[in-house]
Design an enzyme around this catalytic site. Structure first.
Site, PDB file in Angstrom:
ATOM      1  N   ASN A 184       0.863  -1.176   0.000  1.00 13.40           N
ATOM      2  CA  ASN A 184       0.000   0.000   0.000  1.00 13.40           C
ATOM      3  C   ASN A 184       0.905   1.233   0.000  1.00 13.40           C
ATOM      4  O   ASN A 184       1.557   1.517   1.001  1.00 13.40           O
ATOM      5  CB  ASN A 184      -0.882  -0.050   1.270  1.00 13.40           C
ATOM      6  CG  ASN A 184      -1.678   1.222   1.469  1.00 13.40           C
ATOM      7  OD1 ASN A 184      -1.794   2.054   0.574  1.00 13.40           O
ATOM      8  ND2 ASN A 184      -2.224   1.377   2.662  1.00 13.40           N
ATOM      9  N   TRP A 185       0.930   1.923  -1.131  1.00 18.85           N
ATOM     10  CA  TRP A 185       1.866   3.058  -1.253  1.00 18.85           C
ATOM     11  C   TRP A 185       1.324   4.333  -0.599  1.00 18.85           C
ATOM     12  O   TRP A 185       2.017   5.333  -0.543  1.00 18.85           O
ATOM     13  CB  TRP A 185       2.193   3.315  -2.731  1.00 18.85           C
ATOM     14  CG  TRP A 185       2.926   2.195  -3.397  1.00 18.85           C
ATOM     15  CD1 TRP A 185       3.285   0.989  -2.844  1.00 18.85           C
ATOM     16  CD2 TRP A 185       3.415   2.160  -4.750  1.00 18.85           C
ATOM     17  NE1 TRP A 185       3.956   0.216  -3.779  1.00 18.85           N
ATOM     18  CE2 TRP A 185       4.045   0.909  -4.950  1.00 18.85           C
ATOM     19  CE3 TRP A 185       3.366   3.056  -5.818  1.00 18.85           C
ATOM     20  CZ2 TRP A 185       4.630   0.556  -6.176  1.00 18.85           C
ATOM     21  CZ3 TRP A 185       3.946   2.703  -7.032  1.00 18.85           C
ATOM     22  CH2 TRP A 185       4.571   1.465  -7.212  1.00 18.85           C
ATOM     23  N   LYS A 186       0.086   4.298  -0.166  1.00 14.83           N
ATOM     24  CA  LYS A 186      -0.549   5.459   0.478  1.00 14.83           C
ATOM     25  C   LYS A 186      -0.372   6.723  -0.377  1.00 14.83           C
ATOM     26  O   LYS A 186      -0.340   6.631  -1.591  1.00 14.83           O
ATOM     27  CB  LYS A 186      -0.001   5.651   1.896  1.00 14.83           C
ATOM     28  CG  LYS A 186      -0.070   4.372   2.720  1.00 14.83           C
ATOM     29  CD  LYS A 186       0.138   4.621   4.174  1.00 14.83           C
ATOM     30  CE  LYS A 186       0.200   3.296   4.904  1.00 14.83           C
ATOM     31  NZ  LYS A 186       0.266   3.447   6.336  1.00 14.83           N
TER      32      LYS A 186
ATOM     33  N   HIS B 114      -9.249   0.639   5.466  1.00 16.89           N
ATOM     34  CA  HIS B 114      -7.926   0.878   6.058  1.00 16.89           C
ATOM     35  C   HIS B 114      -8.093   1.782   7.281  1.00 16.89           C
ATOM     36  O   HIS B 114      -8.943   2.669   7.298  1.00 16.89           O
ATOM     37  CB  HIS B 114      -6.998   1.527   5.027  1.00 16.89           C
ATOM     38  CG  HIS B 114      -5.570   1.557   5.495  1.00 16.89           C
ATOM     39  ND1 HIS B 114      -5.106   2.524   6.354  1.00 16.89           N
ATOM     40  CD2 HIS B 114      -4.530   0.715   5.261  1.00 16.89           C
ATOM     41  CE1 HIS B 114      -3.823   2.276   6.614  1.00 16.89           C
ATOM     42  NE2 HIS B 114      -3.456   1.181   5.966  1.00 16.89           N
TER      43      HIS B 114
ATOM     44  N   GLU C 160      -6.532   4.246   8.292  1.00 18.17           N
ATOM     45  CA  GLU C 160      -6.453   5.694   8.029  1.00 18.17           C
ATOM     46  C   GLU C 160      -7.774   6.212   7.469  1.00 18.17           C
ATOM     47  O   GLU C 160      -8.151   7.352   7.716  1.00 18.17           O
ATOM     48  CB  GLU C 160      -5.265   5.976   7.089  1.00 18.17           C
ATOM     49  CG  GLU C 160      -3.947   5.795   7.837  1.00 18.17           C
ATOM     50  CD  GLU C 160      -2.783   5.310   7.004  1.00 18.17           C
ATOM     51  OE1 GLU C 160      -2.822   5.409   5.771  1.00 18.17           O
ATOM     52  OE2 GLU C 160      -1.815   4.801   7.616  1.00 18.17           O
TER      53      GLU C 160
ATOM     54  N   GLU D 233      -4.800  -5.465  10.834  1.00 19.08           N
ATOM     55  CA  GLU D 233      -3.796  -4.421  11.015  1.00 19.08           C
ATOM     56  C   GLU D 233      -4.052  -3.685  12.335  1.00 19.08           C
ATOM     57  O   GLU D 233      -4.867  -2.754  12.381  1.00 19.08           O
ATOM     58  CB  GLU D 233      -3.876  -3.412   9.867  1.00 19.08           C
ATOM     59  CG  GLU D 233      -3.617  -4.005   8.510  1.00 19.08           C
ATOM     60  CD  GLU D 233      -3.132  -2.952   7.522  1.00 19.08           C
ATOM     61  OE1 GLU D 233      -2.047  -3.146   6.976  1.00 19.08           O
ATOM     62  OE2 GLU D 233      -3.817  -1.944   7.342  1.00 19.08           O
TER      63      GLU D 233
ATOM     64  N   GLY E 161       2.868   1.955  10.757  1.00 17.65           N
ATOM     65  CA  GLY E 161       3.776   3.075  10.566  1.00 17.65           C
ATOM     66  C   GLY E 161       4.504   3.499  11.832  1.00 17.65           C
ATOM     67  O   GLY E 161       5.116   4.559  11.874  1.00 17.65           O
TER      68      GLY E 161
ATOM     69  N   SER F 252       3.975  -2.457  10.246  1.00 21.48           N
ATOM     70  CA  SER F 252       5.437  -2.443  10.337  1.00 21.48           C
ATOM     71  C   SER F 252       6.094  -3.764   9.917  1.00 21.48           C
ATOM     72  O   SER F 252       7.066  -4.207  10.531  1.00 21.48           O
ATOM     73  CB  SER F 252       5.887  -2.026  11.745  1.00 21.48           C
ATOM     74  OG  SER F 252       5.399  -0.737  12.046  1.00 21.48           O
TER      75      SER F 252
ATOM     76  N   GLY G 290       3.028  -1.219   4.290  1.00 19.67           N
ATOM     77  CA  GLY G 290       2.993   0.209   3.983  1.00 19.67           C
ATOM     78  C   GLY G 290       4.398   0.734   3.707  1.00 19.67           C
ATOM     79  O   GLY G 290       4.903   0.650   2.591  1.00 19.67           O
ATOM     80  N   GLY G 291       5.052   1.238   4.747  1.00 19.01           N
ATOM     81  CA  GLY G 291       6.360   1.892   4.595  1.00 19.01           C
ATOM     82  C   GLY G 291       7.377   1.082   3.795  1.00 19.01           C
ATOM     83  O   GLY G 291       8.044   1.616   2.895  1.00 19.01           O
TER      84      GLY G 291
HETATM   85  C1  PEP Z   1      -0.463  -0.126   6.130  1.00 18.96           C
HETATM   86  O1  PEP Z   1      -0.513   1.011   5.751  1.00 18.96           O
HETATM   87  O2  PEP Z   1      -1.392  -0.877   5.818  1.00 18.96           O
HETATM   88  C2  PEP Z   1       0.683  -0.555   6.917  1.00 18.96           C
HETATM   89  C3  PEP Z   1       0.654  -1.745   7.445  1.00 18.96           C
HETATM   90  O3  PEP Z   1       1.723   0.329   7.076  1.00 18.96           O
HETATM   91  P1  PEP Z   1       3.186   0.011   7.697  1.00 18.96           P
HETATM   92  O4  PEP Z   1       3.682  -1.240   7.042  1.00 18.96           O
HETATM   93  O5  PEP Z   1       4.021   1.206   7.350  1.00 18.96           O
HETATM   94  O6  PEP Z   1       3.005  -0.155   9.171  1.00 18.96           O
END
Ligand code: PEP
Length: 249
Positions: free
Chosen positions: A9-11, A93, A95, A165, A171, A211, A232-233
Site C-alpha cells: 500500500n503506497w498510500k 484501512h 487511516e 492491522e 507506521g 510495520s 505500507g512503509g
Molecule cells: C499499512 O498502511 O497498511 C501498513 C501496514 O503500514 P506500515 O507497514 O508502514 O506499518
C-alpha cells in the site's frame, strides 16, 4: 494450502514518474511464489497499469467511492478503477476509518459495490492501542469483520482477503508479536467459520499488516493463520519490498 499474498500500500506517496520507476523495479525482480499486489495512488494507476502488463503483479487501489457515479466531488468510482485495469481495492484501512471517519456501514456498502463489479477486496480490520489495552481487541475486530461482510454471499468470499492491522502497529515500527497476531487471525478465521462454514474459513486469506519489514516477515509468515502481509512503509522501496515479496524463495 493457502497461497501467501503480499500487498504493498503506497498510500499518498510517489509522483507518476516515481511510481513507474518502483513498479518497473518490482517487475524486473521476476515472478514470485506468492500472490503480489501493489496499490499506488490514484494518479499513478494508469501509468503503473501499463508497466504491469504481462506480469503477475496485481494492480490495486487504496480506496473507492460509495457510489458508482454522480455528485461525489473528489471521489473515485469503481467504474473508473475498472477502466484503469484495477483488480483489487483496499477498503476499511485504519487511516480511512480514523482520519476520514469511515464507518463499518460505509465500508460495507463499498465492499458490496466492489464485488458487484468483480473487483477483489482487501478488508482491513484492527484495534487501536486503547482498545487493545482495555481488552477489546477481539470484539472490535469481530465487529468490523461482521459489519464489513454484511450481505456478502459465500460465493463472493474467494474475492475477499482480510487484513488484520492493529492500528498501533501501523507506521510506528511496533509490530505485534507473531503469536499475538496469530491469535487474532484465529479469531477472524473462527468467525468466518461461524458465518460461512469451515471450507470457506480454511480457504480465506488473512494478511497481517503493521510495520512488516524484511527482518520480521519470515517469523510472522511462519504462524499457522498468517497468510500474507499488507505492507505500507516497506513497500515504498524495491530494496525492502522485494525481499518481503520473496520471503520464502
Ligand atoms: C499499512 O498502511 O497498511 C501498513 C501496514 O503500514 P506500515 O507497514 O508502514 O506499518
Amino acid at each position: 494450502m493457502r497461497r501467501s499474498y503480499i500487498a504493498g500500500n503506497w498510500k499518498m506517496n510517489k509522483t507518476v514518474k516515481e511510481a513507474v520507476t518502483l513498479a518497473t523495479e518490482l517487475k524486473e525482480a521476476g515472478s514470485s511464489k506468492n500472490k503480489i499486489m501493489i496499490a499506488p495512488p490514484f494518479t499513478a494507476l494508469s501509468a503503473v497499469s501499463e508497466v504491469l502488463k504481462g506480469t503477475e503483479i496485481i494492480l490495486g487501489a487504496q480506496n473507492m467511492a460509495i457510489a458508482e457515479s454522480g455528485a461525489h466531488t473528489g471521489e473515485i468510482s469503481v467504474l473508473m478503477l475498472k477502466d484503469l485495469n484495477v483488480d483489487t481495492v483496499i477498503l476499511g484501512h485504519s487511516e480511512r476509518r480514523h482520519i476520514y471517519g469511515e464507518t463499518d456501514e460505509v465500508i460495507n456498502k463499498k465492499i458490496n459495490l466492489a464485488l458487484t463489479h468483480k473487483l477483489e477486496v482487501i478488508l482491513c480490520v484492527g484495534e487501536t492501542l486503547e482498545e487493545r489495552e482495555s481488552g477489546k481487541a477481539e470484539s472490535v475486530v469481530t465487529k468490523q469483520l461482521v459489519e464489513g461482510l454484511k450481505g456478502v454471499k459465500s460465493g463472493n468470499l474467494p474475492s475477499i482477503t482480510i487484513a488484520y492491522e492493529p492500528v498501533w502497529a501501523i507506521g510506528t515500527g511496533k509490530t505485534a508479536t507473531p503469536a499475538d497476531a496469530n491469535a487474532i487471525h484465529k479469531v477472524i478465521r473462527k468467525k468466518i467459520t461461524e458465518l460461512y462454514g469451515e471450507k470457506e474459513a480454511e480457504a480465506i486469506i488473512i494478511q497481517y499488516g503493521g510495520s512488516v519489514k524484511p527482518g520480521n516477515v519470515t517469523d510472522l509468515m511462519a504462524e499457522s493463520d498468517i497468510d500474507g502481509a499488507l505492507v505500507g512503509g516497506a513497500a515504498l522501496k524495491a530494496e525492502t519490498f522485494i525481499p518481503i515479496m520473496n520471503y520464502n524463495k
